[in-house]
Design a protein around this motif. Structure first.
Motif, short mmCIF file in Angstrom:
data_model
loop_
_atom_site.label_atom_id
_atom_site.label_comp_id
_atom_site.label_asym_id
_atom_site.label_seq_id
_atom_site.Cartn_x
_atom_site.Cartn_y
_atom_site.Cartn_z
N ALA A 1 -23.32 -17.24 14.58
CA ALA A 1 -22.69 -17.27 15.89
C ALA A 1 -21.25 -16.77 15.81
CB ALA A 1 -22.70 -18.70 16.44
N THR A 2 -20.74 -16.30 16.94
CA THR A 2 -19.33 -15.94 17.03
C THR A 2 -18.48 -17.14 16.64
OG1 THR A 2 -19.83 -14.42 18.83
CG2 THR A 2 -17.53 -15.05 18.55
N HIS A 3 -17.45 -16.88 15.83
CA HIS A 3 -16.50 -17.88 15.32
C HIS A 3 -17.01 -18.66 14.12
CE1 HIS A 3 -14.11 -16.99 18.82
NE2 HIS A 3 -15.02 -17.48 19.64
N ALA A 4 -18.28 -18.51 13.75
CA ALA A 4 -18.80 -19.24 12.59
C ALA A 4 -18.10 -18.77 11.31
CB ALA A 4 -20.30 -19.05 12.47
N HIS A 5 -17.87 -19.71 10.38
CA HIS A 5 -17.34 -19.39 9.06
C HIS A 5 -18.51 -19.41 8.08
CE1 HIS A 5 -12.88 -20.62 9.91
NE2 HIS A 5 -13.46 -20.11 10.98
N VAL A 6 -18.84 -18.26 7.51
CA VAL A 6 -20.04 -18.15 6.67
C VAL A 6 -19.63 -18.02 5.21
CG1 VAL A 6 -21.42 -17.15 8.53
CG2 VAL A 6 -20.15 -15.63 7.02
N PRO A 7 -20.38 -18.66 4.29
CA PRO A 7 -20.03 -18.66 2.86
C PRO A 7 -20.42 -17.34 2.19
CG PRO A 7 -22.04 -19.91 3.21
CD PRO A 7 -21.58 -19.47 4.57
N VAL A 8 -19.43 -16.64 1.65
CA VAL A 8 -19.63 -15.32 1.06
C VAL A 8 -19.79 -15.44 -0.44
CG1 VAL A 8 -18.57 -13.07 0.70
CG2 VAL A 8 -18.34 -14.19 2.90
N GLN A 9 -20.83 -14.77 -0.98
CA GLN A 9 -21.09 -14.82 -2.42
C GLN A 9 -20.54 -13.59 -3.13
OE1 GLN A 9 -25.29 -14.57 -3.83
NE2 GLN A 9 -24.88 -16.65 -4.60
N CYS A 10 -20.82 -12.39 -2.59
CA CYS A 10 -20.39 -11.14 -3.20
C CYS A 10 -20.61 -10.01 -2.19
CB CYS A 10 -21.16 -10.86 -4.49
SG CYS A 10 -22.97 -10.83 -4.29
N TYR A 11 -20.22 -8.78 -2.54
CA TYR A 11 -20.42 -7.67 -1.60
C TYR A 11 -21.16 -6.51 -2.28
CZ TYR A 11 -16.60 -4.96 -3.74
OH TYR A 11 -15.81 -4.25 -4.62
N VAL A 12 -21.82 -5.72 -1.44
CA VAL A 12 -22.56 -4.53 -1.89
C VAL A 12 -22.23 -3.37 -0.95
CG1 VAL A 12 -24.47 -5.93 -2.80
CG2 VAL A 12 -24.59 -5.03 -0.47
N THR A 13 -22.61 -2.17 -1.38
CA THR A 13 -22.50 -0.99 -0.52
C THR A 13 -23.85 -0.76 0.14
OG1 THR A 13 -20.82 0.00 -1.93
CG2 THR A 13 -22.02 1.47 -0.44
N GLY A 14 -23.82 -0.61 1.46
CA GLY A 14 -25.06 -0.43 2.20
C GLY A 14 -24.89 0.53 3.35
N GLN A 15 -25.66 0.35 4.39
CA GLN A 15 -25.62 1.22 5.56
C GLN A 15 -24.22 1.24 6.18
OE1 GLN A 15 -28.27 -0.05 8.66
NE2 GLN A 15 -27.73 1.61 10.05
N ARG A 16 -23.79 2.41 6.60
CA ARG A 16 -22.50 2.55 7.26
C ARG A 16 -22.61 2.02 8.69
NH1 ARG A 16 -18.04 5.56 6.06
NH2 ARG A 16 -16.70 6.21 7.79
N ILE A 17 -21.74 1.09 9.04
CA ILE A 17 -21.80 0.45 10.35
C ILE A 17 -20.46 0.61 11.07
CG2 ILE A 17 -22.09 -1.74 11.59
CD1 ILE A 17 -24.67 -0.80 10.36
N ALA A 18 -20.49 1.05 12.32
CA ALA A 18 -19.31 1.08 13.18
C ALA A 18 -19.35 -0.17 14.04
CB ALA A 18 -19.30 2.34 14.03
N GLY A 19 -18.49 -1.13 13.72
CA GLY A 19 -18.54 -2.42 14.40
C GLY A 19 -17.28 -2.73 15.18
N THR A 20 -17.14 -3.96 15.53
CA THR A 20 -16.03 -4.41 16.37
C THR A 20 -14.69 -4.27 15.68
OG1 THR A 20 -17.54 -6.03 17.34
CG2 THR A 20 -15.20 -6.36 17.75
N TYR A 21 -14.63 -4.47 14.38
CA TYR A 21 -13.36 -4.50 13.66
C TYR A 21 -13.11 -3.29 12.79
CZ TYR A 21 -13.14 -9.27 15.31
OH TYR A 21 -13.10 -10.38 16.11
N ARG A 22 -14.15 -2.59 12.35
CA ARG A 22 -13.96 -1.46 11.45
C ARG A 22 -15.28 -0.71 11.29
NH1 ARG A 22 -14.08 -6.26 9.15
NH2 ARG A 22 -11.81 -6.45 9.26
N THR A 23 -15.19 0.48 10.72
CA THR A 23 -16.37 1.22 10.29
C THR A 23 -16.41 1.15 8.78
OG1 THR A 23 -16.28 2.70 12.19
CG2 THR A 23 -17.52 3.46 10.27
N THR A 24 -17.52 0.66 8.25
CA THR A 24 -17.56 0.37 6.82
C THR A 24 -18.98 0.41 6.28
OG1 THR A 24 -17.00 -1.33 5.16
CG2 THR A 24 -17.73 -2.11 7.31
#
Length: 413
Positions: free
Chosen positions: A362-385
């Motif tokens: 949900a919007t405003h939820a704080h989600v627990p992050v484990q690690c990051y990967v490179t995947g599909q390029r997404i243009a979203g609300t805050y950045r394109t990444t």
């Protein structure tokens, strides 16, 4: 002859402290100890009780007193999920950045109450892993040094004749050396969940319930997030694990308002004789605990320890009726967190929108992050990444919709 109304003047002084154990006494005589260094002076401030809107709920500052704007219990003056026979209001004070870290706070509350009215001061502290739970001033303990302190005042009345008024609140913070506790894994329990509904009602943090809304309610204010934040977020999953949702806690209920059932007896507000993880309403419904009644004396008609807004219930978990769920109280653990700035966000099984969704954040939820990967390029609300985060539990969310990350360094998977 009319009886004079009974009035109570409350002056509450609280000492919140964490101390280290002392070493054992030496076997032989020791030289006199060196003089202890002077302890830095306490930091003391008076809380501004003026109401300026925003996060404040059903309170007003009039004639030098903080009161309920509307003291009559009703759909817009009590927690939507609890439906308890009381009106309540909350003044949320802006956090104060301390001059130096502290683990001890003293709170002094001056209040007048009568005929069933109540006034409570609560505090919480910020440390690297996030906010501590809220604590009543007589119970609060910080497990680590905190750099910011926030206070709130909770007022309750049972009818228009009740009085609950606060005239002053002073906080004092001390610098106390303490060994930081190693964060434990977030606590998870299986509890019975019900659907809130109540569209148009007002939650305990002042949010107006919308159609297919996304949030949760717990039967205590200790894990109540300020409006439009996810400082206290739960992960709720079906018992099969096929669907989950991360949802901010925005309301108080079901049934009780002082039952932090996930805490051990030494910390739990009420019902300290119950096993940790067992909601009072469940014990009352299943075992006749407390005469089968909640804290308000109402007969408990289901074992619910958690309420879910319609969107979380129907869309996040795809439930069709009240059900047992597995709920994780995320703030009880450590690790990095990402804040969902734009949601509900799909929880994917891989780093692409072609992967199946296994739930929502949900919007405003704080989600627990484990690690990051490179995947599909997404243009979203805050950045394109192309960055995607793998969450604890194995699902993925795009960094394009996350407003911030805090609580630790996120490594590459």
């Amino acid at each position: 002859m009319a009886c004079a109304r009974r009035r109570t003047l409350v002056a509450l002084t609280t000492l919140l402290t964490v101390t280290a154990g002392l070493p054992g006494a030496p076997a032989t005589a020791a030289p006199p100890p060196a003089a202890a260094p002077d302890r830095p002076a306490a930091e003391r401030w008076t809380v501004d009780l003026a109401v300026r809107g925003g996060d404040d709920v059903n309170v007003a500052w009039r004639s030098g007193r903080l009161r309920l704007a509307d003291p009559r219990p009703g759909a817009r003056t009590r927690p939507a999920a609890a439906g308890g026979p009381v009106a309540e209001g909350i003044l949320l004070v802006a956090p104060r950045a301390l001059d130096r870290p502290a683990t001890r706070v003293r709170a002094r509350l001056a209040a007048r109450t009568a005929d069933g009215g109540g006034a409570t001061a609560q505090v919480r502290g910020w440390r690297a892993r996030g906010w501590t739970e809220w604590r009543d001033a007589t119970e609060a303990v910080f497990d680590q040094p905190v750099t910011r302190v926030q206070a709130r005042v909770v007022l309750t009345t049972r009818d228009a004749a009740s009085e609950a008024a606060v005239t002053g609140l002073t906080l004092t913070a001390d610098q106390v050396a303490a060994t930081a506790a190693q964060p434990a894994a977030a606590r998870t329990y299986r509890v019975y969940a019900t659907r809130i509904g109540l569209v148009g009602g007002v939650t305990a943090n002042g949010h107006t319930v919308a159609t297919r809304d996304h949030f949760a309610a717990l039967p205590t204010r200790r894990g109540l997030s300020p409006r439009d934040t996810g400082d206290y977020t739960v992960k709720v999953c079906t018992t099969t694990g096929s669907r989950c949702e991360y949802a901010p806690v925005w309301d108080v209920g079901p049934w009780n308002t002082r039952d932090d059932w996930w805490n051990p007896a030494a910390v739990r507000e009420n019902w300290k004789d119950l096993p940790q993880g067992l909601p009072e309403a469940q014990a009352a419904y299943q075992n006749g605990y407390n005469g089968g009644r909640d804290q308000f004396g109402r007969t408990v008609r289901n074992p619910a320890g958690l309420d879910l807004a319609d969107g979380t219930f129907w869309d996040g978990l795809r439930l069709r009726d009240n059900a047992w769920v597995d709920v994780t109280l995320l703030w009880t653990g450590g690790g990095a967190r990402a804040v969902v700035g734009s949601g509900p966000l799909n929880l994917r099984t891989g780093a692409s929108t072609t992967y199946a969704s296994r739930g929502l954040a949900a919007t405003h939820a704080h989600v627990p992050v484990q690690c990051y990967v490179t995947g599909q390029r997404i243009a979203g609300t805050y950045r394109t990444t192309t960055r995607w985060y793998r969450l604890v539990g194995g699902t993925y969310v795009s960094h394009a919709y996350l407003s911030s990350v805090y609580g630790g360094t996120v490594p590459r998977c």
